[in-house]
Motif scaffolding. Sequence first.
Motif, PDB file in Angstrom:
ATOM      1  N   VAL A 100      29.454  37.461  45.163  1.00  0.00           N
ATOM      2  CA  VAL A 100      30.524  38.442  44.955  1.00  0.00           C
ATOM      3  C   VAL A 100      30.222  39.238  43.686  1.00  0.00           C
ATOM      4  CG1 VAL A 100      32.992  38.736  44.456  1.00  0.00           C
ATOM      5  CG2 VAL A 100      32.239  37.026  46.129  1.00  0.00           C
ATOM      6  N   ARG A 101      30.403  40.541  43.789  1.00  0.00           N
ATOM      7  CA  ARG A 101      30.250  41.417  42.627  1.00  0.00           C
ATOM      8  C   ARG A 101      31.631  41.777  42.105  1.00  0.00           C
ATOM      9  NH1 ARG A 101      26.543  45.981  45.065  1.00  0.00           N
ATOM     10  NH2 ARG A 101      28.335  45.915  46.429  1.00  0.00           N
ATOM     11  N   PHE A 102      31.695  42.060  40.820  1.00  0.00           N
ATOM     12  CA  PHE A 102      32.951  42.397  40.160  1.00  0.00           C
ATOM     13  C   PHE A 102      32.853  43.774  39.524  1.00  0.00           C
ATOM     14  CE2 PHE A 102      33.254  37.882  40.573  1.00  0.00           C
ATOM     15  CZ  PHE A 102      34.606  37.628  40.731  1.00  0.00           C
ATOM     16  N   LEU A 103      33.994  44.388  39.334  1.00  0.00           N
ATOM     17  CA  LEU A 103      34.084  45.613  38.549  1.00  0.00           C
ATOM     18  C   LEU A 103      34.262  45.145  37.109  1.00  0.00           C
ATOM     19  CD1 LEU A 103      36.466  47.582  40.942  1.00  0.00           C
ATOM     20  CD2 LEU A 103      33.967  47.711  40.804  1.00  0.00           C
ATOM     21  N   GLU A 104      33.150  44.897  36.434  1.00  0.00           N
ATOM     22  CA  GLU A 104      33.132  44.229  35.130  1.00  0.00           C
ATOM     23  C   GLU A 104      34.016  44.923  34.092  1.00  0.00           C
ATOM     24  OE1 GLU A 104      31.778  41.286  34.678  1.00  0.00           O
ATOM     25  OE2 GLU A 104      30.569  41.161  36.499  1.00  0.00           O
ATOM     26  N   ASP A 105      34.113  46.245  34.175  1.00  0.00           N
ATOM     27  CA  ASP A 105      34.901  46.975  33.191  1.00  0.00           C
ATOM     28  C   ASP A 105      36.406  46.786  33.367  1.00  0.00           C
ATOM     29  OD1 ASP A 105      34.778  48.456  35.580  1.00  0.00           O
ATOM     30  OD2 ASP A 105      35.094  50.352  34.530  1.00  0.00           O
ATOM     31  N   THR A 106      36.815  46.081  34.423  1.00  0.00           N
ATOM     32  CA  THR A 106      38.246  45.832  34.641  1.00  0.00           C
ATOM     33  C   THR A 106      38.712  44.513  34.024  1.00  0.00           C
ATOM     34  OG1 THR A 106      37.965  44.742  36.797  1.00  0.00           O
ATOM     35  CG2 THR A 106      38.204  47.162  36.790  1.00  0.00           C
ATOM     36  N   LEU A 107      37.798  43.711  33.509  1.00  0.00           N
ATOM     37  CA  LEU A 107      38.177  42.438  32.884  1.00  0.00           C
ATOM     38  C   LEU A 107      39.013  42.727  31.643  1.00  0.00           C
ATOM     39  CD1 LEU A 107      37.976  39.349  32.748  1.00  0.00           C
ATOM     40  CD2 LEU A 107      35.869  39.654  31.427  1.00  0.00           C
ATOM     41  N   ARG A 108      40.234  42.202  31.638  1.00  0.00           N
ATOM     42  CA  ARG A 108      41.133  42.465  30.511  1.00  0.00           C
ATOM     43  C   ARG A 108      42.316  41.497  30.552  1.00  0.00           C
ATOM     44  NH1 ARG A 108      41.832  46.537  34.239  1.00  0.00           N
ATOM     45  NH2 ARG A 108      43.907  46.767  35.159  1.00  0.00           N
ATOM     46  N   THR A 109      43.105  41.566  29.493  1.00  0.00           N
ATOM     47  CA  THR A 109      44.388  40.891  29.442  1.00  0.00           C
ATOM     48  C   THR A 109      45.443  41.980  29.420  1.00  0.00           C
ATOM     49  OG1 THR A 109      43.439  39.031  28.236  1.00  0.00           O
ATOM     50  CG2 THR A 109      45.833  39.285  28.148  1.00  0.00           C
ATOM     51  N   ASN A 110      46.385  41.934  30.356  1.00  0.00           N
ATOM     52  CA  ASN A 110      47.370  43.019  30.456  1.00  0.00           C
ATOM     53  C   ASN A 110      48.468  42.873  29.412  1.00  0.00           C
ATOM     54  OD1 ASN A 110      49.344  41.259  31.454  1.00  0.00           O
ATOM     55  ND2 ASN A 110      49.465  42.212  33.453  1.00  0.00           N
ATOM     56  N   ALA A 111      49.396  43.822  29.446  1.00  0.00           N
ATOM     57  CA  ALA A 111      50.464  43.875  28.447  1.00  0.00           C
ATOM     58  C   ALA A 111      51.372  42.647  28.471  1.00  0.00           C
ATOM     59  CB  ALA A 111      51.308  45.139  28.660  1.00  0.00           C
ATOM     60  N   ARG A 112      51.349  41.883  29.540  1.00  0.00           N
ATOM     61  CA  ARG A 112      52.199  40.696  29.651  1.00  0.00           C
ATOM     62  C   ARG A 112      51.406  39.391  29.544  1.00  0.00           C
ATOM     63  NH1 ARG A 112      55.272  44.169  28.400  1.00  0.00           N
ATOM     64  NH2 ARG A 112      57.186  44.686  29.484  1.00  0.00           N
ATOM     65  N   GLY A 113      50.139  39.473  29.128  1.00  0.00           N
ATOM     66  CA  GLY A 113      49.347  38.273  28.892  1.00  0.00           C
ATOM     67  C   GLY A 113      48.547  37.761  30.069  1.00  0.00           C
ATOM     68  N   ARG A 114      48.623  38.450  31.197  1.00  0.00           N
ATOM     69  CA  ARG A 114      47.855  38.024  32.366  1.00  0.00           C
ATOM     70  C   ARG A 114      46.412  38.474  32.199  1.00  0.00           C
ATOM     71  NH1 ARG A 114      50.351  40.676  36.612  1.00  0.00           N
ATOM     72  NH2 ARG A 114      48.712  42.220  36.829  1.00  0.00           N
ATOM     73  N   LYS A 115      45.486  37.547  32.317  1.00  0.00           N
ATOM     74  CA  LYS A 115      44.062  37.864  32.274  1.00  0.00           C
ATOM     75  C   LYS A 115      43.625  38.177  33.701  1.00  0.00           C
ATOM     76  CE  LYS A 115      39.694  36.114  30.491  1.00  0.00           C
ATOM     77  NZ  LYS A 115      39.001  34.964  29.889  1.00  0.00           N
ATOM     78  N   LEU A 116      42.868  39.276  33.867  1.00  0.00           N
ATOM     79  CA  LEU A 116      42.534  39.686  35.229  1.00  0.00           C
ATOM     80  C   LEU A 116      41.198  40.403  35.312  1.00  0.00           C
ATOM     81  CD1 LEU A 116      43.166  43.053  35.885  1.00  0.00           C
ATOM     82  CD2 LEU A 116      45.303  42.221  34.918  1.00  0.00           C
ATOM     83  N   ILE A 117      40.691  40.472  36.528  1.00  0.00           N
ATOM     84  CA  ILE A 117      39.497  41.243  36.858  1.00  0.00           C
ATOM     85  C   ILE A 117      39.584  41.600  38.337  1.00  0.00           C
ATOM     86  CG2 ILE A 117      38.074  39.248  37.480  1.00  0.00           C
ATOM     87  CD1 ILE A 117      35.698  40.767  36.107  1.00  0.00           C
ATOM     88  N   TYR A 118      38.981  42.727  38.689  1.00  0.00           N
ATOM     89  CA  TYR A 118      38.929  43.144  40.088  1.00  0.00           C
ATOM     90  C   TYR A 118      37.545  42.888  40.668  1.00  0.00           C
ATOM     91  CZ  TYR A 118      43.369  45.549  39.469  1.00  0.00           C
ATOM     92  OH  TYR A 118      44.684  45.837  39.224  1.00  0.00           O
ATOM     93  N   MET A 119      37.526  42.438  41.908  1.00  0.00           N
ATOM     94  CA  MET A 119      36.279  42.287  42.646  1.00  0.00           C
ATOM     95  C   MET A 119      35.857  43.652  43.169  1.00  0.00           C
ATOM     96  SD  MET A 119      37.000  38.901  44.929  1.00  0.00           S
ATOM     97  CE  MET A 119      36.944  37.288  44.192  1.00  0.00           C
ATOM     98  N   ASN A 120      34.561  43.854  43.264  1.00  0.00           N
ATOM     99  CA  ASN A 120      34.040  45.084  43.840  1.00  0.00           C
ATOM    100  C   ASN A 120      34.399  45.104  45.324  1.00  0.00           C
ATOM    101  OD1 ASN A 120      32.322  47.047  45.062  1.00  0.00           O
ATOM    102  ND2 ASN A 120      30.995  46.939  43.259  1.00  0.00           N
ATOM    103  N   PRO A 121      35.064  46.160  45.803  1.00  0.00           N
ATOM    104  CA  PRO A 121      35.446  46.211  47.218  1.00  0.00           C
ATOM    105  C   PRO A 121      34.263  46.092  48.177  1.00  0.00           C
ATOM    106  CG  PRO A 121      36.644  47.876  45.995  1.00  0.00           C
ATOM    107  CD  PRO A 121      35.619  47.309  45.064  1.00  0.00           C
ATOM    108  N   ALA A 122      33.051  46.374  47.711  1.00  0.00           N
ATOM    109  CA  ALA A 122      31.870  46.192  48.550  1.00  0.00           C
ATOM    110  C   ALA A 122      31.663  44.716  48.896  1.00  0.00           C
ATOM    111  CB  ALA A 122      30.624  46.749  47.854  1.00  0.00           C
ATOM    112  N   SER A 123      32.203  43.820  48.080  1.00  0.00           N
ATOM    113  CA  SER A 123      32.080  42.380  48.326  1.00  0.00           C
ATOM    114  C   SER A 123      33.240  41.814  49.122  1.00  0.00           C
ATOM    115  CB  SER A 123      31.985  41.626  46.994  1.00  0.00           C
ATOM    116  OG  SER A 123      30.802  41.943  46.316  1.00  0.00           O
ATOM    117  N   THR A 124      34.281  42.636  49.383  1.00  0.00           N
ATOM    118  CA  THR A 124      35.502  42.129  50.016  1.00  0.00           C
ATOM    119  C   THR A 124      35.865  42.900  51.281  1.00  0.00           C
ATOM    120  OG1 THR A 124      36.919  43.569  48.703  1.00  0.00           O
ATOM    121  CG2 THR A 124      36.403  41.408  47.758  1.00  0.00           C
ATOM    122  N   GLU A 125      34.894  43.507  51.887  1.00  0.00           N
ATOM    123  CA  GLU A 125      35.123  44.298  53.099  1.00  0.00           C
ATOM    124  C   GLU A 125      36.094  45.448  52.868  1.00  0.00           C
ATOM    125  OE1 GLU A 125      33.340  44.013  55.970  1.00  0.00           O
ATOM    126  OE2 GLU A 125      32.207  42.525  54.814  1.00  0.00           O
ATOM    127  N   GLY A 126      36.060  46.004  51.639  1.00  0.00           N
ATOM    128  CA  GLY A 126      36.825  47.210  51.358  1.00  0.00           C
ATOM    129  C   GLY A 126      38.174  47.036  50.684  1.00  0.00           C
TER     130      GLY A 126
END
Length: 137
Positions: A100-126
């Motif tokens: 699985v590939r990730f959108l590395e630049d999306t790794l962050r902690t949001n304003a409410r403390g949730r740590k998150l990252i998005y997977m590249n849609p190419a790895s998740t069938e869109g």
Amino acid sequence: MYHVFDHMGIAVRSIDEALPFYINVLNGVLEDRYTSEAPGVEVHVAVVRTADNLIELLEPTNKNSPIARFIKQKGKGVHHIAYRVDDLDKAIEDAKEKGVRFLEDTLRTNARGRKLIYMNPASTEGTLVELCSYPEN
């Protein structure tokens, strides 16, 4: 490692126009409302809880935000689905080992403390899939 459905992000042009449907028709409760002006995010967020789901309504704060680009390309609607994991770093490592590939630049902690990252849609069938963990995890 578990992956539990956490929430669905829905791109809207106006939270104020969208909220009545989620509150009056789906009997949701507005749990939180905030703005993130972080570069690459730039979004107003309304968090609505229905009986068994969490929904994030996402309104762009400017015409160059990712949500504005999404609406321009695909229209309003489901932007992403999110899965909660107990250890985000381990979940990323495990998924990468499976190709699985990730959108590395999306790794962050949001304003409410949730740590998150998005997977590249190419790895998740869109589908844009978010993995997230919370401070208490």
